[in-house]
Write a protein that holds these residues in place. Structure first.
Motif, mmCIF file in Angstrom:
data_model
loop_
_atom_site.group_PDB
_atom_site.id
_atom_site.type_symbol
_atom_site.label_atom_id
_atom_site.label_comp_id
_atom_site.label_asym_id
_atom_site.label_seq_id
_atom_site.Cartn_x
_atom_site.Cartn_y
_atom_site.Cartn_z
ATOM 1 N N ILE A 94 0.847 -1.187 0.000
ATOM 2 C CA ILE A 94 0.000 0.000 0.000
ATOM 3 C C ILE A 94 0.883 1.238 0.000
ATOM 4 O O ILE A 94 1.766 1.382 0.836
ATOM 5 N N GLN A 95 0.616 2.146 -0.962
ATOM 6 C CA GLN A 95 1.367 3.386 -1.054
ATOM 7 C C GLN A 95 0.632 4.527 -0.363
ATOM 8 O O GLN A 95 1.264 5.443 0.148
ATOM 9 N N GLN A 96 -0.708 4.481 -0.384
ATOM 10 C CA GLN A 96 -1.508 5.560 0.186
ATOM 11 C C GLN A 96 -2.860 5.000 0.599
ATOM 12 O O GLN A 96 -3.409 4.138 -0.083
ATOM 13 N N VAL A 97 -3.390 5.484 1.730
ATOM 14 C CA VAL A 97 -4.716 5.075 2.197
ATOM 15 C C VAL A 97 -5.595 6.311 2.274
ATOM 16 O O VAL A 97 -5.166 7.356 2.772
ATOM 17 N N MET A 98 -6.828 6.189 1.752
ATOM 18 C CA MET A 98 -7.800 7.279 1.804
ATOM 19 C C MET A 98 -8.998 6.811 2.624
ATOM 20 O O MET A 98 -9.943 6.245 2.074
ATOM 21 N N LYS A 122 -10.726 3.808 0.233
ATOM 22 C CA LYS A 122 -9.902 3.298 -0.851
ATOM 23 C C LYS A 122 -8.427 3.350 -0.486
ATOM 24 O O LYS A 122 -8.034 4.035 0.451
ATOM 25 N N ALA A 123 -7.618 2.612 -1.253
ATOM 26 C CA ALA A 123 -6.178 2.613 -1.059
ATOM 27 C C ALA A 123 -5.499 2.484 -2.423
ATOM 28 O O ALA A 123 -6.047 1.878 -3.343
ATOM 29 N N VAL A 124 -4.308 3.059 -2.533
ATOM 30 C CA VAL A 124 -3.503 2.929 -3.749
ATOM 31 C C VAL A 124 -2.460 1.857 -3.479
ATOM 32 O O VAL A 124 -1.685 1.965 -2.522
ATOM 33 N N VAL A 125 -2.460 0.805 -4.313
ATOM 34 C CA VAL A 125 -1.534 -0.319 -4.146
ATOM 35 C C VAL A 125 -0.577 -0.344 -5.333
ATOM 36 O O VAL A 125 -1.000 -0.225 -6.490
ATOM 37 N N GLU A 126 0.689 -0.511 -5.037
ATOM 38 C CA GLU A 126 1.733 -0.520 -6.061
ATOM 39 C C GLU A 126 1.511 -1.652 -7.061
ATOM 40 O O GLU A 126 1.397 -2.816 -6.689
ATOM 41 N N GLY A 127 1.413 -1.309 -8.348
ATOM 42 C CA GLY A 127 1.284 -2.298 -9.417
ATOM 43 C C GLY A 127 -0.104 -2.874 -9.599
ATOM 44 O O GLY A 127 -0.291 -3.802 -10.375
ATOM 45 N N VAL A 128 -1.116 -2.335 -8.914
ATOM 46 C CA VAL A 128 -2.486 -2.850 -9.004
ATOM 47 C C VAL A 128 -3.406 -1.739 -9.489
ATOM 48 O O VAL A 128 -3.236 -0.582 -9.126
ATOM 49 N N ASN A 129 -4.401 -2.101 -10.330
ATOM 50 C CA ASN A 129 -5.373 -1.149 -10.864
ATOM 51 C C ASN A 129 -4.664 -0.046 -11.647
ATOM 52 O O ASN A 129 -4.901 1.140 -11.447
ATOM 53 N N MET A 130 -3.787 -0.462 -12.560
ATOM 54 C CA MET A 130 -2.992 0.484 -13.339
ATOM 55 C C MET A 130 -3.807 1.043 -14.504
ATOM 56 O O MET A 130 -4.619 0.352 -15.109
ATOM 57 N N ALA A 131 -3.583 2.333 -14.791
ATOM 58 C CA ALA A 131 -4.213 2.996 -15.928
ATOM 59 C C ALA A 131 -3.158 3.837 -16.617
ATOM 60 O O ALA A 131 -2.124 4.168 -16.022
ATOM 61 N N ILE A 132 -3.420 4.195 -17.861
ATOM 62 C CA ILE A 132 -2.481 5.023 -18.613
ATOM 63 C C ILE A 132 -3.005 6.449 -18.628
ATOM 64 O O ILE A 132 -4.153 6.697 -18.983
ATOM 65 N N ARG A 133 -2.160 7.369 -18.213
ATOM 66 C CA ARG A 133 -2.490 8.794 -18.216
ATOM 67 C C ARG A 133 -1.548 9.487 -19.193
ATOM 68 O O ARG A 133 -0.339 9.199 -19.237
ATOM 69 N N HIS A 134 -2.088 10.415 -19.969
ATOM 70 C CA HIS A 134 -1.284 11.138 -20.947
ATOM 71 C C HIS A 134 -0.736 12.399 -20.296
ATOM 72 O O HIS A 134 -1.474 13.154 -19.669
ATOM 73 N N LYS A 148 -0.096 4.671 -14.203
ATOM 74 C CA LYS A 148 -0.362 5.197 -12.866
ATOM 75 C C LYS A 148 -1.287 4.240 -12.127
ATOM 76 O O LYS A 148 -2.224 3.706 -12.712
ATOM 77 N N ALA A 149 -1.009 4.015 -10.834
ATOM 78 C CA ALA A 149 -1.869 3.160 -10.008
ATOM 79 C C ALA A 149 -3.035 3.993 -9.498
ATOM 80 O O ALA A 149 -2.834 5.048 -8.895
ATOM 81 N N LEU A 150 -4.246 3.526 -9.734
ATOM 82 C CA LEU A 150 -5.449 4.214 -9.271
ATOM 83 C C LEU A 150 -5.953 3.559 -7.987
ATOM 84 O O LEU A 150 -5.620 2.416 -7.687
ATOM 85 N N PRO A 151 -6.764 4.284 -7.202
ATOM 86 C CA PRO A 151 -7.273 3.727 -5.944
ATOM 87 C C PRO A 151 -8.159 2.498 -6.160
ATOM 88 O O PRO A 151 -8.868 2.399 -7.167
ATOM 89 N N ILE A 152 -8.107 1.577 -5.200
ATOM 90 C CA ILE A 152 -8.944 0.379 -5.209
ATOM 91 C C ILE A 152 -9.644 0.310 -3.857
ATOM 92 O O ILE A 152 -9.110 0.771 -2.847
ATOM 93 N N ASP A 153 -10.858 -0.225 -3.836
ATOM 94 C CA ASP A 153 -11.640 -0.276 -2.603
ATOM 95 C C ASP A 153 -10.957 -1.171 -1.566
ATOM 96 O O ASP A 153 -10.462 -2.248 -1.896
ATOM 97 N N ILE A 154 -10.947 -0.710 -0.324
ATOM 98 C CA ILE A 154 -10.273 -1.454 0.750
ATOM 99 C C ILE A 154 -10.941 -2.808 0.993
ATOM 100 O O ILE A 154 -10.277 -3.765 1.373
ATOM 101 N N SER A 155 -12.246 -2.898 0.721
ATOM 102 C CA SER A 155 -12.942 -4.167 0.947
ATOM 103 C C SER A 155 -12.461 -5.261 0.003
ATOM 104 O O SER A 155 -12.675 -6.446 0.258
ATOM 105 N N ASN A 156 -11.790 -4.892 -1.082
ATOM 106 C CA ASN A 156 -11.259 -5.862 -2.040
ATOM 107 C C ASN A 156 -9.807 -6.235 -1.758
ATOM 108 O O ASN A 156 -9.174 -6.908 -2.563
ATOM 109 N N LEU A 157 -9.273 -5.802 -0.607
ATOM 110 C CA LEU A 157 -7.891 -6.088 -0.247
ATOM 111 C C LEU A 157 -7.841 -6.930 1.018
ATOM 112 O O LEU A 157 -8.693 -6.792 1.892
#
Length: 103
Positions: free
Chosen positions: A25-29, A34-46, A60-69
């Motif tokens: 986990i890199q960041q918790v909201m 939600k939480a940002v996890v390294e290498g998970v839920n990646m998206a491409i931003r221009h 870029k790693a986007l936030p994922i719901d904590i209930s799914n972790l």
């Protein structure tokens, strides 16, 4: 309520397109749940090119719901996290093994 998952915890994804992937986990909201996890839920931003930045397509790693972790215990298995008092200190522990997570 105290946070069951914190920054720096190793977690595994339980549901979604990245099911089974592990990362830290890199960041918790907590307000969004939600939480940002390294290498998970990646998206491409221009990114526009600047003098200091090359620009282009950035992953870029986007936030994922904590209930799914789920927290990964010492054995490498997903586990739930509980709280208990040890002396006068409240500590987190892994429900499967009973080991204290942060001492």
């Amino acid at each position: 309520m105290a946070a069951k998952l914190k920054k720096g915890d190793k977690v595994v994804v339980l549901a979604g397109k990245d099911k089974g992937k592990e990362g830290t986990i890199q960041q918790v909201m907590p307000k969004e749940g939600k939480a940002v996890v390294e290498g998970v839920n990646m998206a491409i931003r221009h990114q526009r090119q600047t003098q200091s930045n090359q620009g282009g397509r950035q992953r870029k790693a986007l936030p994922i719901d904590i209930s799914n972790l789920a927290f990964v215990d010492a054995n490498g298995k997903p586990t739930r996290v509980g709280f208990r008092m040890e002396g006068d200190k409240k500590v987190r522990f892994a429900k499967t093994t009973g080991d204290v997570i942060d001492a």
